[in-house]
Structure formats: C-alpha cells, structure tokens
Design a protein around this motif. Sequence first.
Motif, PDB file in Angstrom:
ATOM      1  N   LYS A   9       0.943  -1.666  -0.366  1.00 10.27           N
ATOM      2  CA  LYS A   9       0.224  -0.403   0.104  1.00 10.27           C
ATOM      3  C   LYS A   9       1.311   1.198  -0.025  1.00 10.27           C
ATOM      4  O   LYS A   9       0.663   1.960  -0.106  1.00 10.27           O
ATOM      5  CB  LYS A   9      -1.205   0.001   1.056  1.00 10.27           C
ATOM      6  N   THR A  10       2.335   1.016   0.817  1.00 11.03           N
ATOM      7  CA  THR A  10       3.049   2.281   0.466  1.00 11.03           C
ATOM      8  C   THR A  10       4.239   1.546   0.434  1.00 11.03           C
ATOM      9  O   THR A  10       4.940   0.543   0.764  1.00 11.03           O
ATOM     10  CB  THR A  10       3.000   3.374   2.338  1.00 11.03           C
ATOM     11  N   CYS A  86      10.955   3.717   6.932  1.00 10.19           N
ATOM     12  CA  CYS A  86      10.684   2.079   6.814  1.00 10.19           C
ATOM     13  C   CYS A  86       9.247   2.139   8.255  1.00 10.19           C
ATOM     14  O   CYS A  86       8.141   1.706   7.683  1.00 10.19           O
ATOM     15  CB  CYS A  86      10.996   1.097   6.418  1.00 10.19           C
ATOM     16  N   ARG A  87       9.836   1.917   9.252  1.00  7.07           N
ATOM     17  CA  ARG A  87       9.404   1.946  10.452  1.00  7.07           C
ATOM     18  C   ARG A  87       7.701   2.846  10.525  1.00  7.07           C
ATOM     19  O   ARG A  87       7.110   2.889  11.087  1.00  7.07           O
ATOM     20  CB  ARG A  87       9.709   1.778  11.502  1.00  7.07           C
ATOM     21  N   THR A  88       8.733   3.937  10.110  1.00  4.83           N
ATOM     22  CA  THR A  88       7.769   5.073  11.451  1.00  4.83           C
ATOM     23  C   THR A  88       6.445   5.619  10.122  1.00  4.83           C
ATOM     24  O   THR A  88       5.228   6.468  10.088  1.00  4.83           O
ATOM     25  CB  THR A  88       7.920   6.959  11.449  1.00  4.83           C
ATOM     26  N   SER A  89       6.902   5.282   8.569  1.00  3.43           N
ATOM     27  CA  SER A  89       6.148   5.761   8.043  1.00  3.43           C
ATOM     28  C   SER A  89       5.517   3.992   7.905  1.00  3.43           C
ATOM     29  O   SER A  89       4.530   4.285   6.379  1.00  3.43           O
ATOM     30  CB  SER A  89       6.688   6.021   6.580  1.00  3.43           C
ATOM     31  N   HIS A  90       4.940   3.554   8.378  1.00  4.55           N
ATOM     32  CA  HIS A  90       4.458   2.303   8.095  1.00  4.55           C
ATOM     33  C   HIS A  90       4.747   2.110   5.862  1.00  4.55           C
ATOM     34  O   HIS A  90       3.658   1.104   5.278  1.00  4.55           O
ATOM     35  CB  HIS A  90       3.506   1.987   8.468  1.00  4.55           C
ATOM     36  N   ILE A  91       5.346   1.595   6.122  1.00  2.00           N
ATOM     37  CA  ILE A  91       6.316   1.135   4.372  1.00  2.00           C
ATOM     38  C   ILE A  91       6.140  -0.475   4.244  1.00  2.00           C
ATOM     39  O   ILE A  91       6.185  -0.644   5.215  1.00  2.00           O
ATOM     40  CB  ILE A  91       7.668   1.589   4.449  1.00  2.00           C
ATOM     41  N   ASP A  92       5.226  -0.448   2.855  1.00  2.00           N
ATOM     42  CA  ASP A  92       4.864  -2.209   2.952  1.00  2.00           C
ATOM     43  C   ASP A  92       6.427  -2.969   1.820  1.00  2.00           C
ATOM     44  O   ASP A  92       6.851  -3.291   2.181  1.00  2.00           O
ATOM     45  CB  ASP A  92       3.434  -2.334   2.309  1.00  2.00           C
ATOM     46  N   CYS A 121      11.721  -3.528   8.213  1.00  2.00           N
ATOM     47  CA  CYS A 121      10.669  -4.247   8.763  1.00  2.00           C
ATOM     48  C   CYS A 121       9.955  -4.750   7.571  1.00  2.00           C
ATOM     49  O   CYS A 121       8.915  -4.975   7.542  1.00  2.00           O
ATOM     50  CB  CYS A 121       9.861  -3.387   9.701  1.00  2.00           C
ATOM     51  N   CYS A 122       9.852  -4.830   5.987  1.00  2.00           N
ATOM     52  CA  CYS A 122       9.294  -4.413   5.048  1.00  2.00           C
ATOM     53  C   CYS A 122      10.055  -5.559   3.757  1.00  2.00           C
ATOM     54  O   CYS A 122      11.632  -5.915   4.118  1.00  2.00           O
ATOM     55  CB  CYS A 122       8.642  -3.165   4.414  1.00  2.00           C
TER      56      CYS A 122
END
Length: 285
Positions: A9-10, A86-92, A121-122
């Motif tokens: 999604k992101t 990647c963590r703070t912006s909820h990157i997929d 994390c993604c």
Amino acid sequence: MPISAKPFKTILFGFAFSPMLKINILETTRIAHFFDAKLILLHVGDKTSEKAEKIRAILEEIEHKDLSIEIQWKQGSPIGTILDTCRTSHIDLLILGALQHENIYQFYVGSIARKLTRQVCCSVLLLIKPSAERVPCKHIVVNGLDAPETPMAISNACYVANALGAQQITIVEEILQKEIHVSVQDDKSLKKANIVKERLKHREESRVRNVLKTFPDALLKNIKIKTQSIFGKRGYSIGHYAEVVRADLLVMNAPIKSGLWDRIFPHDIEYILSDLPTDLLIIRE
C-alpha cells in the motif's frame, strides 16, 4: 497464513543523485501505479534548490500523473535513516536501485543492501533493470522453500504477476544434495539415487500444490504456474535458474529472525546479492 489482497500500500524509494536517477524514478512510479500504492521518495542528504528542481523536472515526465507522491529529505546515515523511515511511515515495500554486479556499485548494493535486507521491517525490491519505457514482466520465479514464510512469498508473487500482467510463475524447490543420502559408486547406487531424487521431487511438488490450494481462485486464474525441483546449494541454485530462464523477477521470502534462520539467511541471500540475476523482490510480512 493470511493472504493480503493488496500487500504493497505504501512504497518507499531511497534515491541518490546518480546517473540512473531519472530511469529509477520512472520505473518506481510505474510500479507504484500498478500496485495502486502511495509512493514516498526519500533522499538521505542535503536538500538544495538544484536537487529539488531536478526531482521536480523528473516528476513532470512520469507517465501516471495521478499518483500520490511525497518527497522526503533527511539527514543521517543511509541505513539508519531508511530503516527508521520504513518503521515510522509504515512502509510495505522498499525499492532500491542497483546494478547487477556489486563490485562496480558502492551506494546501496553491497554491505548496505545486505544490512537493509536483513534489518528492514518490510519487503525489499532491488531493481537492476529499470527502463524509461515499460518492459512487460512475463515470467516470475519464486522460491518454494519449505519454510513458514513461503506461502506469503508465493501469494505475493501471484499478486505481482496479476498487477504487472505476467502470465507465468515458476515455483522453484531447492533440494539439498545431502537429502539424497546415497553415495553413487556404480550403476545400482546411481539407480537408487535417481529413485530417491524422484521421491523428493514428488514430495516437494505435493507440498507446493497444497499451498496453492489455500489461495483464492482469483489469485491464480490468469497465471500459468509450474513447479521446478532443483538439487544444489540454496540461494545459488535458484539465482542461477532465474538467470538461465531469463526471468523478469525473482521473488524470495525473508526468513524469520531466529538463531537458526539468522545463520542460514545470509548464506542463501549472499549468492544472489553479490551477482543479481534479475530484479529481486524479498518478501517480509
């Protein structure tokens, strides 16, 4: 394992002002369009009027003008800043531009790519074949490793195939030679080894078929899916196979972080990262 109808999604693209910048952005925005995703462009370094104008000019040339695009400029180390974003912006999905052979590219490939692919994390997409004009994706190779994360990797490969219009997926089961447990010394032992190989291939193909049965029909109906068992060293074998069949994308699952997998994962992925056979998508939930 749940299957996401829209896993990406992101998207985050970490870019440097290299000669490949324009082509990488054109390719990345195209991918974001096909995945119907928001795109964040991140530069780790100083923001200057010249740099900002260069990005603006490139974005004027992208094909899909309706994309949701955010540009971020941050200071810090490339690895730490990308991981934190990647963590703070909820990157997929993290996309990095790369060249095929790491010894001639110093910024993201090499030690930085290895650390990012292990720590982020993604999911990660390494691009070695970006193009100003779209080159259709026709054939995707995905690992069929007997691991808890493999169903997610295969389902994501099917999603990508549908999104990009690819019509063929090959699921490769890498079988270690030591699983044969037969020392070939004469015709009799050779025959026995071949029988063991056929049984192992049947076992792996059956396991993959059972995984595919859990997927919704809509995910599979437009794709020709085949399985391929390969005996050899994990990581190296599938990378070589993807290169031989000229796959447009190689999809690998990122193993979970445990003592055992942490020891296995670097060895598997090292072969591919050091000499990328094609664009590489590493799936992490």
